[in-house]
Design a protein around this motif. Structure first.
Motif, PDB file in Angstrom:
ATOM      1  N   PRO A 184      -6.776 -28.831  -6.727  1.00  0.00           N
ATOM      2  CA  PRO A 184      -5.416 -29.062  -6.245  1.00  0.00           C
ATOM      3  C   PRO A 184      -5.210 -28.673  -4.783  1.00  0.00           C
ATOM      4  O   PRO A 184      -4.224 -29.068  -4.173  1.00  0.00           O
ATOM      5  N   ASN A 185      -6.134 -27.915  -4.210  1.00  0.00           N
ATOM      6  CA  ASN A 185      -6.011 -27.465  -2.822  1.00  0.00           C
ATOM      7  C   ASN A 185      -6.917 -28.234  -1.864  1.00  0.00           C
ATOM      8  O   ASN A 185      -7.002 -27.883  -0.698  1.00  0.00           O
ATOM      9  N   SER A 186      -7.615 -29.229  -2.368  1.00  0.00           N
ATOM     10  CA  SER A 186      -8.577 -29.992  -1.553  1.00  0.00           C
ATOM     11  C   SER A 186      -9.604 -29.078  -0.888  1.00  0.00           C
ATOM     12  O   SER A 186     -10.005 -29.294   0.251  1.00  0.00           O
ATOM     13  N   ALA A 187     -10.032 -28.055  -1.624  1.00  0.00           N
ATOM     14  CA  ALA A 187     -11.013 -27.106  -1.106  1.00  0.00           C
ATOM     15  C   ALA A 187     -12.449 -27.596  -1.267  1.00  0.00           C
ATOM     16  O   ALA A 187     -13.360 -27.059  -0.657  1.00  0.00           O
ATOM     17  N   ILE A 188     -12.652 -28.614  -2.095  1.00  0.00           N
ATOM     18  CA  ILE A 188     -14.001 -29.117  -2.377  1.00  0.00           C
ATOM     19  C   ILE A 188     -14.242 -30.398  -1.588  1.00  0.00           C
ATOM     20  O   ILE A 188     -13.412 -31.300  -1.590  1.00  0.00           O
ATOM     21  N   SER A 189     -15.399 -30.425  -0.919  1.00  0.00           N
ATOM     22  CA  SER A 189     -15.759 -31.618  -0.150  1.00  0.00           C
ATOM     23  C   SER A 189     -17.270 -31.801  -0.177  1.00  0.00           C
ATOM     24  O   SER A 189     -18.016 -30.855  -0.423  1.00  0.00           O
ATOM     25  N   PRO A 190     -17.726 -33.029   0.082  1.00  0.00           N
ATOM     26  CA  PRO A 190     -19.173 -33.253   0.114  1.00  0.00           C
ATOM     27  C   PRO A 190     -19.793 -32.515   1.297  1.00  0.00           C
ATOM     28  O   PRO A 190     -19.278 -32.567   2.413  1.00  0.00           O
ATOM     29  N   GLY A 191     -20.890 -31.820   1.029  1.00  0.00           N
ATOM     30  CA  GLY A 191     -21.641 -31.165   2.088  1.00  0.00           C
ATOM     31  C   GLY A 191     -22.835 -32.027   2.457  1.00  0.00           C
ATOM     32  O   GLY A 191     -22.925 -33.187   2.053  1.00  0.00           O
ATOM     33  N   GLU A 192     -23.749 -31.468   3.206  1.00  0.00           N
ATOM     34  CA  GLU A 192     -24.933 -32.232   3.601  1.00  0.00           C
ATOM     35  C   GLU A 192     -25.793 -32.613   2.408  1.00  0.00           C
ATOM     36  O   GLU A 192     -26.337 -33.709   2.353  1.00  0.00           O
ATOM     37  N   GLU A 193     -25.931 -31.686   1.447  1.00  0.00           N
ATOM     38  CA  GLU A 193     -26.768 -31.965   0.274  1.00  0.00           C
ATOM     39  C   GLU A 193     -26.000 -31.903  -1.034  1.00  0.00           C
ATOM     40  O   GLU A 193     -26.274 -32.665  -1.955  1.00  0.00           O
ATOM     41  N   ILE A 194     -25.062 -30.957  -1.129  1.00  0.00           N
ATOM     42  CA  ILE A 194     -24.264 -30.793  -2.347  1.00  0.00           C
ATOM     43  C   ILE A 194     -22.812 -30.576  -1.951  1.00  0.00           C
ATOM     44  O   ILE A 194     -22.490 -30.387  -0.782  1.00  0.00           O
ATOM     45  N   TYR A 195     -21.935 -30.600  -2.937  1.00  0.00           N
ATOM     46  CA  TYR A 195     -20.524 -30.323  -2.664  1.00  0.00           C
ATOM     47  C   TYR A 195     -20.373 -28.872  -2.218  1.00  0.00           C
ATOM     48  O   TYR A 195     -21.158 -28.003  -2.591  1.00  0.00           O
ATOM     49  N   GLU A 196     -19.333 -28.625  -1.429  1.00  0.00           N
ATOM     50  CA  GLU A 196     -19.052 -27.287  -0.919  1.00  0.00           C
ATOM     51  C   GLU A 196     -17.594 -26.943  -1.171  1.00  0.00           C
ATOM     52  O   GLU A 196     -16.749 -27.824  -1.269  1.00  0.00           O
ATOM     53  N   ILE A 197     -17.325 -25.637  -1.265  1.00  0.00           N
ATOM     54  CA  ILE A 197     -15.958 -25.151  -1.445  1.00  0.00           C
ATOM     55  C   ILE A 197     -15.578 -24.343  -0.212  1.00  0.00           C
ATOM     56  O   ILE A 197     -16.283 -23.414   0.180  1.00  0.00           O
ATOM     57  N   ASP A 198     -14.447 -24.689   0.390  1.00  0.00           N
ATOM     58  CA  ASP A 198     -13.923 -23.950   1.537  1.00  0.00           C
ATOM     59  C   ASP A 198     -13.223 -22.706   1.002  1.00  0.00           C
ATOM     60  O   ASP A 198     -12.183 -22.817   0.334  1.00  0.00           O
ATOM     61  N   PRO A 199     -13.760 -21.511   1.262  1.00  0.00           N
ATOM     62  CA  PRO A 199     -13.157 -20.292   0.716  1.00  0.00           C
ATOM     63  C   PRO A 199     -11.750 -20.023   1.251  1.00  0.00           C
ATOM     64  O   PRO A 199     -10.979 -19.301   0.626  1.00  0.00           O
ATOM     65  N   MET A 200     -11.404 -20.625   2.383  1.00  0.00           N
ATOM     66  CA  MET A 200     -10.067 -20.437   2.933  1.00  0.00           C
ATOM     67  C   MET A 200      -9.017 -21.244   2.152  1.00  0.00           C
ATOM     68  O   MET A 200      -7.831 -20.943   2.214  1.00  0.00           O
ATOM     69  N   LEU A 201      -9.474 -22.250   1.411  1.00  0.00           N
ATOM     70  CA  LEU A 201      -8.558 -23.078   0.625  1.00  0.00           C
ATOM     71  C   LEU A 201      -8.649 -22.829  -0.877  1.00  0.00           C
ATOM     72  O   LEU A 201      -7.756 -23.227  -1.624  1.00  0.00           O
ATOM     73  N   CYS A 202      -9.714 -22.179  -1.324  1.00  0.00           N
ATOM     74  CA  CYS A 202      -9.905 -21.958  -2.762  1.00  0.00           C
ATOM     75  C   CYS A 202      -9.044 -20.799  -3.250  1.00  0.00           C
ATOM     76  O   CYS A 202      -9.145 -19.681  -2.760  1.00  0.00           O
ATOM     77  N   THR A 203      -8.207 -21.091  -4.243  1.00  0.00           N
ATOM     78  CA  THR A 203      -7.391 -20.058  -4.887  1.00  0.00           C
ATOM     79  C   THR A 203      -7.785 -19.881  -6.343  1.00  0.00           C
ATOM     80  O   THR A 203      -7.054 -19.253  -7.106  1.00  0.00           O
TER      81      THR A 203
END
Length: 84
Positions: free
Chosen positions: A20-39
């Motif tokens: 719901p926070n759009s914290a997950i995005s595709p990374g270079e090899e795998i998906y990544e979570i932005d810790p600044m957006l992850c609640t």
């Protein structure tokens, strides 16, 4: 604490739309979570939705970004524009 996606990720694409926070995005090899957006979905759901849908169980807590429930709620309030 924020969550992170480990290298066991199979890039199945199911976690990204669940965040719901759009914290997950595709990374270079795998998906990544932005810790600044992850609640951890605090403020939105009772449990992290990405963990619920992950078929390989590769989304543990990130030990480098430890936060209490209250801190996650504060972050949620800021992200959603509800902070005073």
């Amino acid at each position: 604490m924020a969550l992170l996606i480990t290298d066991e990720c199979i890039n199945c694409d199911v976690c990204e739309p669940e965040c719901p926070n759009s914290a997950i995005s595709p990374g270079e090899e795998i998906y990544e979570i932005d810790p600044m957006l992850c609640t951890e979905c605090v403020g939105h759901y009772d449990e992290p939705q990405c963990q619920q849908v992950c078929p390989v169980d590769c989304i543990p807590h990130d030990p480098d970004h430890q936060e209490s429930h209250d801190e996650l709620m504060q972050k949620y309030m800021i992200i959603t524009g509800q902070a005073s």
